[in-house]
Design an enzyme around this catalytic site. Sequence first.
Site, PDB file in Angstrom:
ATOM      1  N   SER A 180       0.870  -1.179   0.000  1.00 26.02           N
ATOM      2  CA  SER A 180       0.000   0.000   0.000  1.00 26.02           C
ATOM      3  C   SER A 180       0.905   1.226   0.000  1.00 26.02           C
ATOM      4  O   SER A 180       1.811   1.339   0.829  1.00 26.02           O
ATOM      5  CB  SER A 180      -0.916  -0.012   1.223  1.00 26.02           C
ATOM      6  OG  SER A 180      -1.896   0.995   1.103  1.00 26.02           O
ATOM      7  N   GLU A 181       0.676   2.147  -0.940  1.00 28.86           N
ATOM      8  CA  GLU A 181       1.609   3.252  -1.190  1.00 28.86           C
ATOM      9  C   GLU A 181       1.873   4.113   0.041  1.00 28.86           C
ATOM     10  O   GLU A 181       2.897   4.778   0.139  1.00 28.86           O
ATOM     11  CB  GLU A 181       1.083   4.130  -2.324  1.00 28.86           C
ATOM     12  CG  GLU A 181      -0.202   4.872  -1.947  1.00 28.86           C
ATOM     13  CD  GLU A 181      -0.844   5.589  -3.127  1.00 28.86           C
ATOM     14  OE1 GLU A 181      -0.483   5.317  -4.263  1.00 28.86           O
ATOM     15  OE2 GLU A 181      -1.733   6.426  -2.880  1.00 28.86           O
ATOM     16  N   ASN A 182       0.925   4.111   0.991  1.00 29.62           N
ATOM     17  CA  ASN A 182       1.087   4.957   2.173  1.00 29.62           C
ATOM     18  C   ASN A 182       1.947   4.318   3.255  1.00 29.62           C
ATOM     19  O   ASN A 182       1.893   4.742   4.410  1.00 29.62           O
ATOM     20  CB  ASN A 182      -0.283   5.361   2.727  1.00 29.62           C
ATOM     21  CG  ASN A 182      -1.175   4.183   3.040  1.00 29.62           C
ATOM     22  OD1 ASN A 182      -1.273   3.251   2.248  1.00 29.62           O
ATOM     23  ND2 ASN A 182      -1.819   4.211   4.187  1.00 29.62           N
TER      24      ASN A 182
END
Lengths: 222, 223
Positions: B47-49
Site C-alpha cells: 500500500s503506497e502509504n
Amino acid sequence: MIDKRFESVAALLDGVADLHDGATVLVGGFGDAGVPERLIAGLCALGLRDLTVVSNNAGAGEHGLAALLAAGCVGRMVCSFPRSAGSVVFEELYAAGKVALEIVPQGTLAERIRAGGAGVPAFYTATAYGTPLAEGKESREFDGRGYVLEHAIRADVALVHAATADRWGNLTYAKTARNFNPVMAMAARTTLAEVRELVPMVDPEVVVTPGIFVHRVVEVGR
Amino acid sequence: MKTLSAADIARRVAADIADGAYVNLGIGMPMLVADHVPPGREFVLHSENGLLGMGPAPDVADADPDLINAGKQPVTIRPGGSYFHHADSFAMIRGGHIDVSILGGYEVAANGDLANWALPGPKPPAVGGAMDLVAGAKQVWVMLSSHVAKDGTPKVVERCTLPLTGLACVNRIYSDLAVIDVTAAGLVVTDLLAGLEPGQLQAQTGAPLRFADACRPLQPETA
C-alpha cells in the site's frame, strides 16, 4: 542540557522565526492518518497569509488543513491528491481562483522532499515523462529511456505528527501514520513535532527520525 | 450475452499473479483482487502509504485510524508485514521492486499508453501515485469493468485522447470480454469471452487485434 520539549502548542509556536507570511510549510499526513492536527490549529491561530503548504492531500471536512484553507492563510497548495472525499473547502477555493495548485505525482513529491532534506538540488525520474505533468520541465534520456528533471523541495517549517519523542527530539511513529512525516522532518529549516507521548528516552534501535532533524516537540495525547 | 462480472475479472487477475509476488492494487476495482487470491498462494500486497503485507478490512469495531490503505480505508497487516515512510514506499515503486501494479483505466492504447488520472471538467486535478506506479512497476495490468464506455466508445484505442498517465507502460488488459497482451507487435487476445466471436470483440475495440492461436474461452462464474 538539550531539551526540545515545550509545555503547549502555543508555547512551541511562539518565537519561531521561520513562521511568517509567505512561508513554505510542509505538513505531514495521508488522509486522516498522521496529520499534525494540533499544530495546524495553532498555525491557523497565528493568522499568517500567503503560505505555500506542501501536503499529500488538501484536507477534508472543516478540520486540519481545511480549516487553515478556510481561514485564508494559504496562497498555494502543493499536493498529489487534493480531491479526497470531503475536500469541499479546497475545491471551493480552487474553483474561485483563491488558491493556486501545483499537482505532483505522489512518489515525485516524496522524493523531492527527501532530496531537499539530503542536499540534492534536483534529480531525474521516469515518473510523468511524456505526460502533462512534465510539460515545461527539462527531460533527458538515459539508456534509451526518458526522464524528467524534478527540483528538490525545501521549506521554512515542517509540521509533523509522531507517536513518541524524547527531550532530544528523537521520534517514532504509529503504523501508517508515519507516511510523509519522517521525510518532511528532514527538509525544513525548523521542524516542529506534535507527539502522543513524551518518554524519557526513545530506544536508539527504534528511532525513526533522529533528533538532529527536530527542533521543538510538544505532547498532545491521542 | 452474460459478460464477466468485476469479481470474475478480479478472480482471473489473481490467478495470473505468481506465488510470492509483491503487488500494488490501485484504488477501486483492483482492490477486489485481494478477495480472490487462490488457496495456497501468497502475495504480499503493497500500500503506497507505507505498508507491506496489507490484509483485509477489519470489523468496524477493530478499525484503527493509524492503519489505512491508499483509499484511506481501514485495513489490517499480515504476519511478515512492515511499515515505512513515503519516500521508501515510493522507492519500492519507482525503483522497480514491485512485481505487478494493477490499475483501473479510462483509455489504453495499442502501444501501451495509459490514461487513467484526469477527465475533462472543473474539478481540481489529482494524480496520487498512478504515474509512479506505471513508470516503476515491473508489470502494469489494467482492469476494465467494461470493454467499452457507457456510450459504446472503445476504451482500448489506437491512441489515447485523455491526458496520459504514462507512455507505453501497460503490459496486459483485463476486461469483461477479453484478456489482451500489449506486445511490441500490437494487441494480442489470449482469452475471449465464451460465445463471443473475434469479430464482435474487434468491433468494440478501437485498435487492431490479433488472436493468439491458443486463445482460451473465458467463462463467467455462475452465481
